[in-house]
Design a protein around this motif. Structure first.
Motif, short mmCIF file in Angstrom:
data_model
loop_
_atom_site.label_atom_id
_atom_site.label_comp_id
_atom_site.label_asym_id
_atom_site.label_seq_id
_atom_site.Cartn_x
_atom_site.Cartn_y
_atom_site.Cartn_z
N GLY A 22 16.64 -54.00 -84.47
CA GLY A 22 17.00 -54.67 -83.23
C GLY A 22 17.76 -53.74 -82.31
N ILE A 23 17.29 -53.64 -81.07
CA ILE A 23 18.01 -52.91 -80.02
C ILE A 23 18.17 -53.86 -78.85
CG2 ILE A 23 17.96 -51.01 -78.36
CD1 ILE A 23 16.31 -49.41 -80.35
N THR A 24 19.40 -54.01 -78.40
CA THR A 24 19.70 -54.87 -77.27
C THR A 24 20.29 -54.02 -76.16
OG1 THR A 24 20.18 -56.68 -78.78
CG2 THR A 24 20.94 -56.93 -76.52
N VAL A 25 19.86 -54.31 -74.92
CA VAL A 25 20.32 -53.54 -73.76
C VAL A 25 20.84 -54.50 -72.70
CG1 VAL A 25 19.63 -51.96 -71.92
CG2 VAL A 25 18.62 -51.73 -74.19
N PHE A 26 21.94 -54.11 -72.06
CA PHE A 26 22.46 -54.83 -70.91
C PHE A 26 22.49 -53.87 -69.74
CE2 PHE A 26 25.96 -55.60 -68.01
CZ PHE A 26 25.66 -56.87 -67.57
N VAL A 57 36.79 -47.55 -77.24
CA VAL A 57 36.26 -48.92 -77.19
C VAL A 57 34.96 -49.00 -77.99
CG1 VAL A 57 35.13 -50.57 -75.63
CG2 VAL A 57 37.40 -49.66 -75.07
N THR A 58 34.09 -48.02 -77.82
CA THR A 58 32.82 -48.01 -78.54
C THR A 58 33.04 -47.95 -80.05
OG1 THR A 58 31.73 -46.97 -76.66
CG2 THR A 58 30.60 -46.82 -78.75
N ALA A 72 27.09 -46.51 -74.03
CA ALA A 72 27.39 -47.08 -72.72
C ALA A 72 27.49 -45.94 -71.71
CB ALA A 72 28.69 -47.87 -72.76
N LEU A 73 26.88 -46.13 -70.56
CA LEU A 73 27.00 -45.22 -69.43
C LEU A 73 27.40 -46.04 -68.22
CD1 LEU A 73 23.86 -42.89 -69.57
CD2 LEU A 73 26.24 -42.23 -69.90
N HIS A 74 28.33 -45.51 -67.44
CA HIS A 74 28.80 -46.21 -66.24
C HIS A 74 28.76 -45.27 -65.06
CE1 HIS A 74 31.04 -48.89 -63.65
NE2 HIS A 74 31.13 -49.77 -64.63
N ARG A 103 27.06 -57.49 -76.29
CA ARG A 103 27.95 -58.35 -75.49
C ARG A 103 29.41 -57.96 -75.66
NH1 ARG A 103 27.28 -63.62 -73.19
NH2 ARG A 103 29.30 -64.18 -72.36
N ASP A 104 29.81 -57.70 -76.89
CA ASP A 104 31.19 -57.30 -77.16
C ASP A 104 31.50 -55.98 -76.45
OD1 ASP A 104 33.76 -57.08 -78.23
OD2 ASP A 104 33.07 -56.69 -80.27
N LEU A 105 30.57 -55.05 -76.47
CA LEU A 105 30.82 -53.76 -75.84
C LEU A 105 30.97 -53.88 -74.32
CD1 LEU A 105 31.25 -50.75 -75.99
CD2 LEU A 105 28.77 -50.44 -76.10
N ILE A 106 30.10 -54.62 -73.65
CA ILE A 106 30.23 -54.72 -72.18
C ILE A 106 31.49 -55.51 -71.82
CG2 ILE A 106 28.70 -56.74 -71.93
CD1 ILE A 106 29.20 -53.83 -69.42
N ASP A 107 31.81 -56.54 -72.57
CA ASP A 107 33.01 -57.32 -72.27
C ASP A 107 34.27 -56.49 -72.49
OD1 ASP A 107 31.43 -59.51 -71.64
OD2 ASP A 107 31.85 -60.60 -73.51
N THR A 108 34.32 -55.73 -73.57
CA THR A 108 35.48 -54.91 -73.86
C THR A 108 35.59 -53.75 -72.88
OG1 THR A 108 35.27 -55.55 -76.19
CG2 THR A 108 36.74 -53.70 -75.69
N LEU A 109 34.47 -53.14 -72.54
CA LEU A 109 34.45 -52.07 -71.54
C LEU A 109 35.06 -52.57 -70.23
CD1 LEU A 109 31.35 -49.87 -70.65
CD2 LEU A 109 32.78 -50.88 -68.91
N LYS A 110 34.59 -53.71 -69.75
CA LYS A 110 35.09 -54.25 -68.48
C LYS A 110 36.58 -54.58 -68.54
CE LYS A 110 32.65 -56.89 -65.84
NZ LYS A 110 32.50 -56.20 -64.60
#
Length: 132
Positions: A22-26, A57-58, A72-74, A103-110
């Protein structure tokens, strides 16, 4: 963090692993409105510690999620409507862990990485979002 366009393929390739099914992308994309106001563009400012904080965070999210790989890239600098601002991906043996880790990664990153958004509003005004 980078000023140039982000690559979905680059991020997906960085999380591929033979043990992962499984690979999930946001993708976070610049939209034309925020809280009822028209947005014409925005600028991201990044604190010098942001890259190190993103690594931390990652690692934290990976340890608590069961994900095999995270990325994650921003973007930084000026972005127009429709530009990709952030790409986050997670891979795991099964989809549930990949979805949860993404989801945890984008929420924690933000919440924890020092990146600030300066929005250019349709009426000519500006506003900062995400300041401490």
């Amino acid at each position: 963090m980078r000023e140039s366009a982000l690559s979905l393929d680059e991020v997906v390739e960085s999380v591929r692993h033979p043990s992962c099914g499984g690979i999930t992308v946001f993708l976070g994309v610049v939209r034309d409105h925020d809280r009822g106001q028209e947005v014409s563009a925005l600028d991201y400012s990044v604190h010098p510690s942001a890259e190190e904080r993103l690594r931390e965070v990652t690692e934290t999210v990976a340890a608590r999620s069961g994900a095999v790989r995270l990325a994650a890239l921003h973007r930084s600098g000026h972005l127009d409507i429709g530009d990709v601002a952030v790409v986050v991906a997670a891979s795991a043996a099964h989809r549930d862990a990949a979805f949860g880790a993404c989801r945890d990664l984008i929420d924690t990153l933000k919440a924890e990485v020092p990146i600030w958004k300066h929005q250019h509003l349709g009426d000519g005004g500006t506003e900062w979002v995400g300041l401490p």
